[in-house]
Motif scaffolding. Structure first.
Motif, PDB file in Angstrom:
ATOM      1  N   ASP A   1       0.836  -1.197   0.000  1.00  0.00           N
ATOM      2  CA  ASP A   1       0.000   0.000   0.000  1.00  0.00           C
ATOM      3  C   ASP A   1       0.874   1.251   0.000  1.00  0.00           C
ATOM      4  N   VAL A   2       2.052   1.160   0.634  1.00  0.00           N
ATOM      5  CA  VAL A   2       2.988   2.279   0.660  1.00  0.00           C
ATOM      6  C   VAL A   2       4.381   1.722   0.976  1.00  0.00           C
ATOM      7  N   LEU A   3       5.408   2.350   0.416  1.00  0.00           N
ATOM      8  CA  LEU A   3       6.793   2.043   0.754  1.00  0.00           C
ATOM      9  C   LEU A   3       7.311   3.111   1.693  1.00  0.00           C
ATOM     10  N   VAL A   4       8.100   2.719   2.685  1.00  0.00           N
ATOM     11  CA  VAL A   4       8.717   3.689   3.575  1.00  0.00           C
ATOM     12  C   VAL A   4      10.237   3.496   3.534  1.00  0.00           C
ATOM     13  N   LEU A   5      10.960   4.618   3.487  1.00  0.00           N
ATOM     14  CA  LEU A   5      12.422   4.600   3.462  1.00  0.00           C
ATOM     15  C   LEU A   5      12.915   5.607   4.494  1.00  0.00           C
ATOM     16  N   ALA A   6      13.690   5.125   5.481  1.00  0.00           N
ATOM     17  CA  ALA A   6      14.092   5.979   6.595  1.00  0.00           C
ATOM     18  C   ALA A   6      15.601   6.016   6.784  1.00  0.00           C
ATOM     19  N   SER A   7      16.367   5.797   5.738  1.00  0.00           N
ATOM     20  CA  SER A   7      17.824   5.719   5.842  1.00  0.00           C
ATOM     21  C   SER A   7      18.442   7.031   6.320  1.00  0.00           C
ATOM     22  N   THR A   8      19.672   6.938   6.840  1.00  0.00           N
ATOM     23  CA  THR A   8      20.431   8.148   7.144  1.00  0.00           C
ATOM     24  C   THR A   8      20.964   8.771   5.864  1.00  0.00           C
ATOM     25  N   ASN A   9      21.298   7.952   4.865  1.00  0.00           N
ATOM     26  CA  ASN A   9      21.843   8.449   3.606  1.00  0.00           C
ATOM     27  C   ASN A   9      21.751   7.362   2.551  1.00  0.00           C
ATOM     28  N   GLU A  10      21.754   7.781   1.294  1.00  0.00           N
ATOM     29  CA  GLU A  10      21.734   6.865   0.154  1.00  0.00           C
ATOM     30  C   GLU A  10      22.544   7.499  -0.981  1.00  0.00           C
ATOM     31  N   GLY A  11      22.622   6.788  -2.107  1.00  0.00           N
ATOM     32  CA  GLY A  11      23.152   7.363  -3.336  1.00  0.00           C
ATOM     33  C   GLY A  11      21.977   7.848  -4.170  1.00  0.00           C
ATOM     34  N   GLN A  12      21.240   6.904  -4.707  1.00  0.00           N
ATOM     35  CA  GLN A  12      19.907   7.144  -5.262  1.00  0.00           C
ATOM     36  C   GLN A  12      19.191   5.815  -5.130  1.00  0.00           C
ATOM     37  N   PRO A  13      18.367   5.635  -4.109  1.00  0.00           N
ATOM     38  CA  PRO A  13      17.814   4.314  -3.806  1.00  0.00           C
ATOM     39  C   PRO A  13      16.957   3.765  -4.945  1.00  0.00           C
ATOM     40  N   LEU A  14      17.392   2.637  -5.478  1.00  0.00           N
ATOM     41  CA  LEU A  14      16.627   1.985  -6.542  1.00  0.00           C
ATOM     42  C   LEU A  14      15.233   1.594  -6.072  1.00  0.00           C
TER      43      LEU A  14
ATOM     44  N   ALA B   1       5.902   0.762  -9.965  1.00  0.00           N
ATOM     45  CA  ALA B   1       4.822  -0.168  -9.640  1.00  0.00           C
ATOM     46  C   ALA B   1       3.560   0.531  -9.163  1.00  0.00           C
ATOM     47  N   GLY B   2       3.594   1.858  -9.074  1.00  0.00           N
ATOM     48  CA  GLY B   2       2.425   2.587  -8.590  1.00  0.00           C
ATOM     49  C   GLY B   2       2.249   2.507  -7.095  1.00  0.00           C
ATOM     50  N   VAL B   3       3.348   2.333  -6.363  1.00  0.00           N
ATOM     51  CA  VAL B   3       3.301   2.277  -4.899  1.00  0.00           C
ATOM     52  C   VAL B   3       3.794   3.610  -4.345  1.00  0.00           C
ATOM     53  N   PRO B   4       2.964   4.366  -3.629  1.00  0.00           N
ATOM     54  CA  PRO B   4       3.409   5.636  -3.060  1.00  0.00           C
ATOM     55  C   PRO B   4       4.583   5.441  -2.101  1.00  0.00           C
TER      56      PRO B   4
ATOM     57  N   ARG C   1       8.954  14.773  -9.252  1.00  0.00           N
ATOM     58  CA  ARG C   1       7.805  14.768 -10.167  1.00  0.00           C
ATOM     59  C   ARG C   1       6.557  14.148  -9.531  1.00  0.00           C
ATOM     60  N   GLY C   2       6.599  13.883  -8.241  1.00  0.00           N
ATOM     61  CA  GLY C   2       5.441  13.328  -7.554  1.00  0.00           C
ATOM     62  C   GLY C   2       5.590  11.845  -7.298  1.00  0.00           C
ATOM     63  N   GLY C   3       4.604  11.329  -6.596  1.00  0.00           N
ATOM     64  CA  GLY C   3       4.586   9.906  -6.287  1.00  0.00           C
ATOM     65  C   GLY C   3       4.906   9.576  -4.847  1.00  0.00           C
ATOM     66  N   GLY C   4       5.225  10.604  -4.073  1.00  0.00           N
ATOM     67  CA  GLY C   4       5.571  10.314  -2.692  1.00  0.00           C
ATOM     68  C   GLY C   4       5.554  11.539  -1.821  1.00  0.00           C
ATOM     69  N   VAL C   5       5.886  11.319  -0.544  1.00  0.00           N
ATOM     70  CA  VAL C   5       5.875  12.370   0.465  1.00  0.00           C
ATOM     71  C   VAL C   5       7.227  12.386   1.165  1.00  0.00           C
ATOM     72  N   LEU C   6       7.857  13.566   1.211  1.00  0.00           N
ATOM     73  CA  LEU C   6       9.093  13.745   1.958  1.00  0.00           C
ATOM     74  C   LEU C   6       8.777  14.305   3.336  1.00  0.00           C
ATOM     75  N   VAL C   7       9.469  13.788   4.356  1.00  0.00           N
ATOM     76  CA  VAL C   7       9.309  14.327   5.707  1.00  0.00           C
ATOM     77  C   VAL C   7      10.684  14.710   6.234  1.00  0.00           C
TER      78      VAL C   7
ATOM     79  N   ALA D   1      -0.672   7.319  -9.322  1.00  0.00           N
ATOM     80  CA  ALA D   1      -0.669   7.764 -10.723  1.00  0.00           C
ATOM     81  C   ALA D   1       0.517   8.670 -11.004  1.00  0.00           C
ATOM     82  N   GLU D   2       0.816   9.581 -10.071  1.00  0.00           N
ATOM     83  CA  GLU D   2       1.978  10.447 -10.236  1.00  0.00           C
ATOM     84  C   GLU D   2       3.266   9.632 -10.335  1.00  0.00           C
ATOM     85  N   GLY D   3       3.360   8.610  -9.487  1.00  0.00           N
ATOM     86  CA  GLY D   3       4.563   7.795  -9.469  1.00  0.00           C
ATOM     87  C   GLY D   3       4.788   7.069 -10.775  1.00  0.00           C
TER      88      GLY D   3
END
Length: 427
Positions: A322-335, A343-346, A362-368, A395-397
């Motif tokens: 239903d949603v993906l969550v990513l909480a890393s301290t740092n990445e390069g560009q997470p695949l 896949a249309g997963v926010p 370009r959309g598809g998610g929420v930054l916090v 749809a944005e994603g």
């Protein structure tokens, strides 16, 4: 790259056995990633099959004394072709001049200065091989895309033999270059500091995101490096999706840098607002036991499923997320973010360096805010409880992923290659 018209060869320098490398070649071909086994070359396989390039490059005479033990590389008949120094306990093993001894018929005929001398001699030989002719009758140019910092440092280092100036070296980057607190001017570890000392000798440095390139230029100056942005491409996802309401997905290794504990700490508040909320964790790692204990301590172990590593997340994780969550301290560009968008997963992600901000532009998610567990919980609640909002993000994603496809990445790579070929080598 092959689809874009390049004559692509994978180059590897691990000193394994030819039979093992043949198995690797067969697997690449089986997966459709190489057109033929000839598309994967290994330095030591080449030394065994035709060592003439070694003989041409070797410095004649006895090798300098060295404190390091050696490892013999032998041909199919058991005759020694090379002796490699075993440089242990030294993070800069690749930069030592410990001699690589060259043998012919069982007798040492010369030596090369360290792994750098060996690697450069091999690339020079490959660059001199007859290749496909371009339409104007000239030989096609040789461009090396280097994937590892240590290898890159050896290729552009001063020393004999020097890398042929006609060979262009573009160096890719895949990770955040700074340490905590991960600001543009934060400290760097010794490996990155050493790499930046020679990075101006590459014909181009390829960054995955504009944010990281901009931070590097802010730190070192815009003219220091020949920088280009070549992002990861979003994959083409054909699997159908049927999201399970409330299913939050994590897909990463279970190590401290990924901060899975932050997601666990956010989950009680999410469940209080969205009773169907539950977490499915794809991945494995040393922190698994500690994370399981934390889930039990928080009273949410009944809402967390630990699936371990899976070979094909496209048909498992994305099919029901239903949603993906990513909480890393740092990445390069997470695949994983690109895969989720395709896949249309926010996506709900911390605004960490680097990747989420650029990839979700370009959309598809929420930054916090980075590290804000309460904000992470609020964003998850927003996406999970508002189905119309979730559909908009999905749809944005998909639309964003379609614009960040392989063709877009190849266009960016093509721009970098053309710029490198149009300029003299900086070495």
């Amino acid at each position: 790259m092959a689809a874009a018209g390049a004559d692509v060869t994978l180059l590897t320098v691990d000193p394994g056995e030819t039979a093992d490398h043949d198995a690797h070649r067969a697997e690449w071909v089986r997966r459709g990633l190489l057109g033929s086994a000839a598309g994967l070359r290994n330095l030591f396989d080449d030394a065994r099959s035709d060592p003439s390039w070694l003989y041409r490059a070797a410095i004649p005479g006895p090798a300098p004394a060295s404190p390091w033990p050696t490892r013999a590389i032998t041909d199919d008949g058991g005759a020694t072709v090379l002796e490699l120094p075993i440089v242990s306990g030294n993070a800069a093993w690749h930069l030592t001049d410990a001699p690589v001894r060259v043998y012919d018929g069982g007798a040492m005929i010369g030596w090369l200065p360290g792994f750098g001398g060996l690697y450069r001699a091999w690339l020079n030989a490959l660059g001199a091989e007859p290749g496909d002719d371009a339409s104007d009758g000239h030989s096609a140019p040789v461009v090396v895309l280097c994937e590892a910092r240590q290898i890159g440092e050896t290729l552009v280092a001063a020393g004999e033999p020097a890398l042929d100036a006609g060979i262009r070296v573009l160096h890719t980057t895949h990770a955040c270059h700074v340490l905590s607190p991960f600001r543009w001017d934060s400290p760097m570890d010794a490996a990155w500091e050493r790499w930046f000392e020679v990075a101006d000798r590459f014909d181009g440095v390829l960054w995955l995101t504009s944010s990281q390139r901009d931070d590097v230029e802010r730190r070192f100056g815009e003219s220091r490096l020949r920088s280009f942005v070549v992002p990861h491409p979003a994959p083409a996802v054909s699997a159908s999706t049927d999201p399970v309401a409330g299913r939050i997905v994590i897909l990463n290794s279970l190590i401290p840098r990924k901060r899975v504990d932050h997601v666990l700490r956010a989950l009680p508040a999410v469940r209080a607002a969205v009773p169907a909320a539950h977490l499915r964790v794809y991945g494995d790692g040393a922190a698994l036991g500690e994370l399981r204990a934390l889930a039990a301590e928080l009273g949410i172990d009944d809402a967390v499923a630990w699936t371990g590593h899976v070979a094909d997340p496209a048909t498992q994780a994305w099919a029901s997320a239903d949603v993906l969550v990513l909480a890393s301290t740092n990445e390069g560009q997470p695949l994983v973010v690109l895969e989720a968008l395709a896949a249309g997963v926010p996506v709900v992600a911390y605004d960490m360096p680097y990747g989420p901000r650029d990839t979700l532009a370009r959309g598809g998610g929420v930054l916090v805010d980075d590290g804000d567990v309460d904000a992470l919980a609020a964003a998850l609640i927003d996406v999970l409880s508002d189905r119309e909002r979730r559909a908009e993000l999905a749809a944005e994603g998909r639309a964003a992923a379609a614009r960040m496809d392989a063709a877009a990445s190849m266009r960016a790579l093509g721009d970098a290659v053309r710029a490198a070929l149009a300029s003299p080598a900086p070495r």
